[in-house]
Design a protein around this motif. Structure first.
Motif, PDB file in Angstrom:
ATOM      1  N   SER A  30       0.813  -1.220   0.000  1.00 31.02           N
ATOM      2  CA  SER A  30       0.000   0.000   0.000  1.00 31.02           C
ATOM      3  C   SER A  30       0.848   1.272   0.000  1.00 31.02           C
ATOM      4  O   SER A  30       0.437   2.294  -0.563  1.00 31.02           O
ATOM      5  CB  SER A  30      -0.955   0.008   1.206  1.00 31.02           C
ATOM      6  OG  SER A  30      -0.235  -0.094   2.432  1.00 31.02           O
ATOM      7  N   THR A  33       1.512   2.563  -3.634  1.00 29.44           N
ATOM      8  CA  THR A  33       0.423   2.711  -4.608  1.00 29.44           C
ATOM      9  C   THR A  33       0.105   4.161  -4.962  1.00 29.44           C
ATOM     10  O   THR A  33      -0.551   4.409  -5.982  1.00 29.44           O
ATOM     11  CB  THR A  33      -0.857   2.038  -4.092  1.00 29.44           C
ATOM     12  OG1 THR A  33      -1.193   2.586  -2.804  1.00 29.44           O
ATOM     13  CG2 THR A  33      -0.671   0.523  -3.957  1.00 29.44           C
ATOM     14  N   GLU A  65      -2.422  -3.857 -10.279  1.00 28.95           N
ATOM     15  CA  GLU A  65      -2.180  -2.602  -9.571  1.00 28.95           C
ATOM     16  C   GLU A  65      -0.814  -2.074  -9.987  1.00 28.95           C
ATOM     17  O   GLU A  65       0.064  -2.839 -10.390  1.00 28.95           O
ATOM     18  CB  GLU A  65      -2.263  -2.782  -8.055  1.00 28.95           C
ATOM     19  CG  GLU A  65      -1.229  -3.703  -7.440  1.00 28.95           C
ATOM     20  CD  GLU A  65      -1.356  -3.773  -5.917  1.00 28.95           C
ATOM     21  OE1 GLU A  65      -1.892  -2.832  -5.318  1.00 28.95           O
ATOM     22  OE2 GLU A  65      -0.923  -4.791  -5.344  1.00 28.95           O
ATOM     23  N   SER A  81       0.146  -8.265 -10.859  1.00 27.89           N
ATOM     24  CA  SER A  81      -1.128  -8.958 -11.063  1.00 27.89           C
ATOM     25  C   SER A  81      -0.984 -10.408 -10.621  1.00 27.89           C
ATOM     26  O   SER A  81       0.118 -10.890 -10.366  1.00 27.89           O
ATOM     27  CB  SER A  81      -1.548  -8.884 -12.532  1.00 27.89           C
ATOM     28  OG  SER A  81      -0.566  -9.458 -13.379  1.00 27.89           O
TER      29      SER A  81
END
Length: 327
Positions: A30, A33, A65, A81
């Motif tokens: 996270s 991102t 992502e 992915s």
């Protein structure tokens, strides 16, 4: 009763251990991102390019992502992915092709593998360099910065063309972390690029318009240009208007027999039967010099064999990766 109780406790322990292992495999990315400012607010010259890149990325065929990982020479863009608990497979694209070149392969690879496609930081793509490398030997450690950030302890590598050469360079830097390698028409890895009429035409068109130059490149590298998705072609054309002839291109020389013989992991080498970069000598060397190597020729394919014959490449790659012990 005591036996039942012991069995019950053992079963509970197994469940707890299994859950912990499953949780440990699901890495938290996270913090990588958030889109950096150069992507959110690009200069005019990059705004159109990023739009074309994003359009190509929609061809990925499976949920993904995008990660932006800080490194010592800038920000590395990585497309991720596949199942979070899948075995890691790192993809390295060809020169100026960017990670979106894997659009015909990503869905197949992502069914069982956790796929990580990395944009090389000195070429078009979404990675951004703020510094450069002083010499070619600094490139492999840069990739390991990314592998460390992604917490990839063991993984397989797949590289196309220049990405194939880089894959071998990365493996020689630290073999203990590489499980398997797949090389798609690796450039300057086993043999020197042989002179040909197609390559001569490429040299002649270097001083032509961007469209003429790129069209000639495609004709040289693909056995069926019409098979390339038009959306990716648009991005490919734009990449070639911003292309980067790496200052390290002359350092990309074929690896020595000693280096190739030192590779201790299984290696699959695939080339097209109409390949402008490799020929049957590459396959012979892969089969005879690599300790655990196997080379094969894909029919009706050029240098861009992952696009020219995507189904065949996908199947051969997965068959190779799925075998537990290729040695």
């Amino acid at each position: 009763m005591k036996i039942r109780k012991i069995i019950g406790l053992l079963a509970l322990a197994i469940v707890i251990i299994s859950c912990n292992n499953e949780h440990s495999n699901k890495k938290d990315y996270s913090k990588y991102t958030a889109k950096p400012d150069y992507v959110l607010n690009p200069d005019a010259q990059f705004k159109t390019y990023f739009k074309a890149y994003d359009a190509s990325l929609k061809l990925w065929g499976t949920p993904y992502e995008e990660l932006y990982i800080p490194t010592s020479v800038g920000t590395a863009h990585v497309i991720v992915s596949g199942p979070k608990n899948g075995e890691p497979l790192v993809l390295l694209h060809g020169m100026n092709a960017t990670s979106t070149m894997w659009y015909p392969n990503a869905k197949a690879f992502s069914l069982d593998y956790r796929v990580y496609a990395i944009d090389f930081i000195l070429e078009p793509g979404k990675s951004l360099n703020t510094k450069t490398f002083d010499n070619v030997d600094e490139i492999a450690p840069w990739y390991y910065e990314i592998f460390d950030a992604l917490e990839l302890e063991k993984f397989s590598l797949m590289g196309a063309s220049k990405g194939g050469w880089l894959s071998v360079k990365i493996a020689l830097y630290n073999q203990d972390r590489i499980q398997k390698i797949v090389l798609l028409s690796p450039a300057q890895t086993f043999i020197w690029i042989r002179p040909s009429m197609d390559l001569l035409k490429n040299i002649i068109t270097m001083f032509s318009s961007d469209d003429t130059k790129t069209t000639q490149t495609l004709k040289t590298m693909s056995s069926n240009v019409d098979n390339i998705n038009k959306i990716y072609l648009e991005q490919f054309y734009q990449s070639h208007t911003k292309d980067s002839i790496s200052k390290f291109i002359m350092a990309m020389q074929p690896f020595s027999k000693r280096d190739l013989q030192s590779l201790k992991m299984p290696v699959l080498v695939l080339i097209g039967d109409d390949d402008a970069i490799n020929n049957s000598k590459t396959i012979k060397m892969a089969n005879e010099i690599l300790p655990y190597g196997q080379g094969q020729i894909i029919k009706n394919a050029g240098h861009f064999l992952s696009i020219d014959q995507a189904d065949a490449v996908n199947q051969k790659t997965l068959n190779f990766l799925n075998i537990k012990n290729n040695k």
